[in-house]
Enzyme design. Sequence first.
Site, mmCIF file in Angstrom:
data_model
loop_
_atom_site.group_PDB
_atom_site.id
_atom_site.type_symbol
_atom_site.label_atom_id
_atom_site.label_comp_id
_atom_site.label_asym_id
_atom_site.label_seq_id
_atom_site.Cartn_x
_atom_site.Cartn_y
_atom_site.Cartn_z
ATOM 1 N N LYS A 254 0.917 -1.188 -0.056
ATOM 2 C CA LYS A 254 -0.059 0.034 0.027
ATOM 3 C C LYS A 254 0.758 1.169 -0.034
ATOM 4 O O LYS A 254 1.968 1.355 0.751
ATOM 5 C CB LYS A 254 -0.926 -0.076 1.398
ATOM 6 C CG LYS A 254 -2.019 1.128 1.257
ATOM 7 C CD LYS A 254 -2.917 0.745 2.426
ATOM 8 C CE LYS A 254 -3.784 2.020 2.766
ATOM 9 N NZ LYS A 254 -4.594 1.747 3.972
ATOM 10 N N SER B 267 -9.488 1.843 2.826
ATOM 11 C CA SER B 267 -8.621 2.582 2.060
ATOM 12 C C SER B 267 -7.651 1.549 1.221
ATOM 13 O O SER B 267 -6.871 2.037 0.343
ATOM 14 C CB SER B 267 -7.810 3.755 2.762
ATOM 15 O OG SER B 267 -6.856 3.054 3.824
ATOM 16 N N SER C 135 -9.695 -0.659 7.106
ATOM 17 C CA SER C 135 -9.063 -0.383 5.745
ATOM 18 C C SER C 135 -8.540 -1.932 5.398
ATOM 19 O O SER C 135 -8.319 -1.979 4.210
ATOM 20 C CB SER C 135 -8.205 0.580 5.809
ATOM 21 O OG SER C 135 -8.803 2.035 5.649
#
Length: 596
Positions: free
Chosen positions: A81, A155, A179
């Site tokens: 990420k 996210s 997330s």
Amino acid sequence: MTESVQFESEPLTIRELREAYRTGALSVEPFLRSKLAQIRSDQSNAWISVISDEQLDAYLSDINGRDCEQLPLFGVPFAIKDNIDLAGLDTTAGCNAYRYQPSESAYVVKLLIKAGAIPLGKTSLDQFATGLVGTRSPWGPVNNSFDPNYISGGSSSGSAVSVANNQVYFSLGTDTAGSGRVPAAFNNLYGLKPSKGLLSCTGVVPACRTLDCVTFFAKSAEDLNTLYRIGESYDDKDCFARYAIKSDEEGYANFSGLRVGVPIDEQLKFFGNDDYRKLYAQSVARIESLGAEVIPFDMSPFLDAANLLYQGPWVAERYAAIESFFDSNKDECLEVIQTIVGGAKDLSAVDVYKAMYKLQELKAQSDLLMESVDVVLTPTAGTIYTIDEVNSDPITLNTNLGYYTNFMNLLDYSAIAVPAGFSEAGLPFGITLFAQAFQDQDLIALAIEWQRVMNLPLGATKIESESSDSVDLLVCGAHMKDLALNYQLIELGANFKKRTTTSENYSLYCLAGGPPLRPGLVRDKNIGQEIEVEIWRIPKKQLGSLLVQIPHPLGLGSVELKSGEWVKGFICEGIGLEGAKNITETGGWRHFLTQS
């Protein structure tokens, strides 16, 4: 650009990939170059940056000549990420103006690379890890791996989609409010939200430093176990790091005898998604069939705590994380981020202390309730939305998605998201098991057992694990979803696959006798038509148990579908038609019941 290399049967899990390397079925370098080519042609917006061929050469040289057996992640490609540092690629946190090049990789990334894993690039996210939707990015929304019109969840959007699409074998995400769980649910993945502090946050752009957790996404629970054992390491440079507390009690190996809390009915929310409501009920029934004791569970203090995350002063932590950048570059942030983060400026220290006192009160209440159960079972998310729906109402719908997740880190619990079936539209549904902090390995063990029982396909590949031993089963009557005997399939470990029709060569009858009323499906080329049926996946070893529950003149035989495929399913012997009513014109048993 390197051309993609196609393999006859590509491995889908870390264990399968390592076995392919070990046996020589795959060679590391061509396979990883193929993966890079696959990523470079990605159409889902999952990636922000990808390593170069030269960078791949450097990673390959690090493991060249090393013993595959000594490196638990030898040659395993993974994604990161883009709020987690990887040396050699910029970190953006989803905001181009925030971009910087780190001098070294994050602590947890270093551990994974040391174990032989190969990072292939950085994945998209909701800007500054603020959101559960996967649409809050200047690079565009990340498309769901099953239907591009739907959100991927956030996210950690790109991290989940890259794994689901089998571009990589695992990925790193972060989780502050869900997330690391919501994207897992929306992409048919396993997502571990470990106890706070067990995976280092050194080299991670913070969202809320007191709450942030680094997470793993994988297609199998067994892979999560491997990754957790490598990543769980105390980092003395992370001031929020904690040592794992090892319990003297024996951990959970399966669900037998487990006390499982289930939210009371009035606290369950599905936001109009009836499919998800039914799938959750099936999950609860399956947990019971595995020997668990289901206990009604009051979620009141948990839900009250969840409201503090965005409606309380914790948004100030998000502002504190990027304060200097935000104050001088506010217009470089997306409008929704400006609204959320900018709103923290009016909060006072008094507001923060009041909220801290309230949270401590809710923590004490929640912990007391947790003493009555071993784990709690909730939906991971109560519904899923299209990208257009989220864009039309970004804050309200994002709040809905956090209903079951926002309290977890505030109250300091461990959690794991696991796949739990598919809706009528073919979209994944997931559940979450959570427990007290430091019970991470217990939750992983339960997830491994759950995966064994469920026999679901891995990620978005539509392929089951090599260890799966399930077959398609056609049902045409009371065993269909939500009908009287569907519970028998659930208890035997069957999972809904799809609704379809037979070929036009079948007739349907309502057999004499009853109640209950029973259908009879008969092959009849002369007066037949397409009949609505359902396909379920059921473990082969359970077919015998199902067969003894089927009364004469019904039995199992081969049925032709509209597609021309033949599957095993419920059929009726000709002798059973004596006194039966031909209901073929209704088109299916469900329609017949509606008209009766």
